[in-house]
Design a protein around this motif. Structure first.
Motif, PDB file in Angstrom:
ATOM      1  N   ARG A 141       5.998  15.535   8.302  1.00  0.00           N
ATOM      2  CA  ARG A 141       4.734  15.751   9.018  1.00  0.00           C
ATOM      3  C   ARG A 141       3.688  16.456   8.169  1.00  0.00           C
ATOM      4  N   TYR A 142       4.098  17.491   7.430  1.00  0.00           N
ATOM      5  CA  TYR A 142       3.121  18.334   6.742  1.00  0.00           C
ATOM      6  C   TYR A 142       2.942  17.998   5.260  1.00  0.00           C
ATOM      7  N   VAL A 143       3.882  17.286   4.669  1.00  0.00           N
ATOM      8  CA  VAL A 143       3.784  16.983   3.242  1.00  0.00           C
ATOM      9  C   VAL A 143       3.613  15.487   3.001  1.00  0.00           C
ATOM     10  N   LEU A 144       4.533  14.696   3.559  1.00  0.00           N
ATOM     11  CA  LEU A 144       4.541  13.265   3.252  1.00  0.00           C
ATOM     12  C   LEU A 144       3.444  12.501   3.983  1.00  0.00           C
ATOM     13  N   LEU A 145       3.319  12.741   5.293  1.00  0.00           N
ATOM     14  CA  LEU A 145       2.358  11.967   6.085  1.00  0.00           C
ATOM     15  C   LEU A 145       0.913  12.132   5.615  1.00  0.00           C
ATOM     16  N   PRO A 146       0.452  13.344   5.269  1.00  0.00           N
ATOM     17  CA  PRO A 146      -0.932  13.440   4.770  1.00  0.00           C
ATOM     18  C   PRO A 146      -1.189  12.599   3.528  1.00  0.00           C
ATOM     19  N   HIS A 147      -0.175  12.437   2.672  1.00  0.00           N
ATOM     20  CA  HIS A 147      -0.342  11.606   1.487  1.00  0.00           C
ATOM     21  C   HIS A 147      -0.370  10.118   1.842  1.00  0.00           C
ATOM     22  N   LEU A 148       0.356   9.754   2.894  1.00  0.00           N
ATOM     23  CA  LEU A 148       0.493   8.339   3.234  1.00  0.00           C
ATOM     24  C   LEU A 148      -0.529   7.862   4.259  1.00  0.00           C
ATOM     25  N   ALA A 149      -1.276   8.777   4.861  1.00  0.00           N
ATOM     26  CA  ALA A 149      -2.129   8.409   5.991  1.00  0.00           C
ATOM     27  C   ALA A 149      -3.124   7.308   5.630  1.00  0.00           C
ATOM     28  N   THR A 150      -3.856   7.484   4.532  1.00  0.00           N
ATOM     29  CA  THR A 150      -4.860   6.481   4.172  1.00  0.00           C
ATOM     30  C   THR A 150      -4.207   5.164   3.750  1.00  0.00           C
ATOM     31  N   ALA A 151      -3.046   5.235   3.096  1.00  0.00           N
ATOM     32  CA  ALA A 151      -2.344   4.006   2.704  1.00  0.00           C
ATOM     33  C   ALA A 151      -1.877   3.240   3.938  1.00  0.00           C
ATOM     34  N   LEU A 152      -1.349   3.953   4.920  1.00  0.00           N
ATOM     35  CA  LEU A 152      -0.919   3.302   6.157  1.00  0.00           C
ATOM     36  C   LEU A 152      -2.105   2.704   6.905  1.00  0.00           C
ATOM     37  N   LEU A 153      -3.197   3.458   6.961  1.00  0.00           N
ATOM     38  CA  LEU A 153      -4.372   2.971   7.679  1.00  0.00           C
ATOM     39  C   LEU A 153      -4.970   1.757   6.980  1.00  0.00           C
ATOM     40  N   ALA A 154      -5.071   1.823   5.651  1.00  0.00           N
ATOM     41  CA  ALA A 154      -5.622   0.687   4.903  1.00  0.00           C
ATOM     42  C   ALA A 154      -4.735  -0.549   5.052  1.00  0.00           C
ATOM     43  N   GLY A 155      -3.418  -0.352   4.940  1.00  0.00           N
ATOM     44  CA  GLY A 155      -2.495  -1.470   5.121  1.00  0.00           C
ATOM     45  C   GLY A 155      -2.566  -2.045   6.519  1.00  0.00           C
ATOM     46  N   GLY A 156      -2.695  -1.172   7.516  1.00  0.00           N
ATOM     47  CA  GLY A 156      -2.801  -1.640   8.894  1.00  0.00           C
ATOM     48  C   GLY A 156      -4.083  -2.420   9.138  1.00  0.00           C
ATOM     49  N   ASN A 200       0.822  -1.212   0.000  1.00  0.00           N
ATOM     50  CA  ASN A 200       0.000   0.000   0.000  1.00  0.00           C
ATOM     51  C   ASN A 200       0.854   1.258   0.000  1.00  0.00           C
ATOM     52  N   VAL A 201       1.877   1.277   0.857  1.00  0.00           N
ATOM     53  CA  VAL A 201       2.677   2.493   1.014  1.00  0.00           C
ATOM     54  C   VAL A 201       3.581   2.715  -0.193  1.00  0.00           C
ATOM     55  N   VAL A 202       4.207   1.664  -0.718  1.00  0.00           N
ATOM     56  CA  VAL A 202       5.110   1.848  -1.842  1.00  0.00           C
ATOM     57  C   VAL A 202       4.346   2.305  -3.082  1.00  0.00           C
ATOM     58  N   ALA A 203       3.118   1.833  -3.255  1.00  0.00           N
ATOM     59  CA  ALA A 203       2.306   2.286  -4.382  1.00  0.00           C
ATOM     60  C   ALA A 203       1.965   3.763  -4.249  1.00  0.00           C
ATOM     61  N   ARG A 204       1.647   4.204  -3.023  1.00  0.00           N
ATOM     62  CA  ARG A 204       1.326   5.612  -2.820  1.00  0.00           C
ATOM     63  C   ARG A 204       2.556   6.490  -2.999  1.00  0.00           C
ATOM     64  N   LEU A 205       3.709   6.035  -2.529  1.00  0.00           N
ATOM     65  CA  LEU A 205       4.929   6.824  -2.676  1.00  0.00           C
ATOM     66  C   LEU A 205       5.319   6.984  -4.143  1.00  0.00           C
ATOM     67  N   ARG A 206       5.080   5.967  -4.941  1.00  0.00           N
ATOM     68  CA  ARG A 206       5.422   6.054  -6.364  1.00  0.00           C
ATOM     69  C   ARG A 206       4.545   7.048  -7.102  1.00  0.00           C
ATOM     70  N   ARG A 207       3.353   7.319  -6.541  1.00  0.00           N
ATOM     71  CA  ARG A 207       2.462   8.296  -7.174  1.00  0.00           C
ATOM     72  C   ARG A 207       2.674   9.708  -6.644  1.00  0.00           C
ATOM     73  N   LEU A 208       3.523   9.843  -5.643  1.00  0.00           N
ATOM     74  CA  LEU A 208       3.776  11.162  -5.068  1.00  0.00           C
ATOM     75  C   LEU A 208       4.862  11.871  -5.859  1.00  0.00           C
ATOM     76  N   SER A 209       4.571  13.083  -6.297  1.00  0.00           N
ATOM     77  CA  SER A 209       5.536  13.844  -7.080  1.00  0.00           C
ATOM     78  C   SER A 209       6.705  14.295  -6.204  1.00  0.00           C
TER      79      SER A 209
END
Length: 269
Positions: A178-193, A150-159
């Motif tokens: 905290r302000y840029v990366l985590l908001p993009h990864l939050a749902t991916a981390l939660l879904a993976g968890g 989940n996380v690696v797929a989201r990171l690959r889509r992050l510019s």
């Protein structure tokens, strides 16, 4: 181009769904049967008494809480190690990257009995006593994969331009996270968890090799299957397991809806 599925394809899809879910519906039905020994159809009557019998079993509650503790522990390990592995693999280029990626996802593809046997040998070599810790370690081996994917797929889509812009504006690495990366990864981390929790909660084979004398709820359920008078009770507990595992899966699926678009891709030319 016609994008609507054909009638035969629809029928095949419904047949496949029926093949998968009719046995589950039967378990739900027989959780309410008045008969305590046989599976006659239709059931001779319906009752709620088996829920009271199941919920009065102290050993069932002990197994349930052990499953919850193990699932939470395995999920925590998976979030930490899976997230760090994804961060290291998403944009890095190095020799042998494909091999490392294969090793990361291999545990979920291997048969459970192979993973369980390997873990059992490792536990004995390390001199550890089988128990809650070893179950968590065993479950984490395949739970990491769900978080990693989940996380690696989201990171690959992050510019990368967003991270570069944050650095150019003077943000420290922790602030960028905290302000840029985590908001993009939050749902991916939660879904993976959530998926990791569901996988751990109903795992049987790996648990058999790593639990020792302890019983998680699926192991308890398996043991009760050999007691004929407890069949309705096992159906009630199986229904409980289905509910506990289904809710995180549905929530994870909802969280990942609409994430096919490129996150942070900026304006299209």
């Amino acid at each position: 181009m016609n994008t609507h599925p054909s009638t035969s394809l629809k029928i095949s899809a419904w047949l496949g769904a029926a093949f998968l879910h009719i046995p589950l519906l039967l378990i739900i039905l027989y959780a309410f049967t008045t008969e305590d020994r046989t599976y006659t159809f239709p059931p001779p009557g319906l009752t709620l008494k088996w829920f009271g019998v199941a919920f009065a079993r102290s050993d069932m509650w002990e197994a349930l809480w052990l499953s919850v503790r193990v699932a939470l522990g395995a999920t925590a390990v998976a979030l930490l190690l899976g997230g760090l592995a994804a961060a290291g693999m998403a944009r890095s280029q190095f020799r042998g990257k494909s091999a490392v990626n294969l090793l990361l996802v291999l545990p979920i593809a291997l048969p459970g009995i192979v993973t369980g046997l390997a873990l059992l040998v490792s536990i004995r070599r390390a001199g550890l006593d089988a128990g809650t810790l070893t179950i968590i370690i065993g479950h984490a081996t395949f739970c990491i994969v769900t978080v990693y994917n989940n996380v690696v797929a989201r990171l690959r889509r992050l510019s990368p331009s967003q991270l570069e812009a944050s650095a150019d504006l003077g943000a420290r690495p922790l602030q960028t996270f905290r302000y840029v990366l985590l908001p993009h990864l939050a749902t991916a981390l939660l879904a993976g968890g959530l998926l990791a929790f569901a996988l751990s909660f109903d795992e049987v084979i790996v648990t058999t090799f790593t639990a020792g004398s302890q019983q998680t709820l699926p192991i308890w359920l398996y043991g009760e299957l050999f007691k004929p008078r407890q069949r309705p009770v096992t159906n009630v507990v199986a229904l409980l397991v289905m509910v506990v595992t289904l809710l995180p899966i549905l929530l994870a699926q909802r969280l990942t809806q609409g994430t096919d678009a490129m996150d942070g891709a900026g304006k299209s030319s």
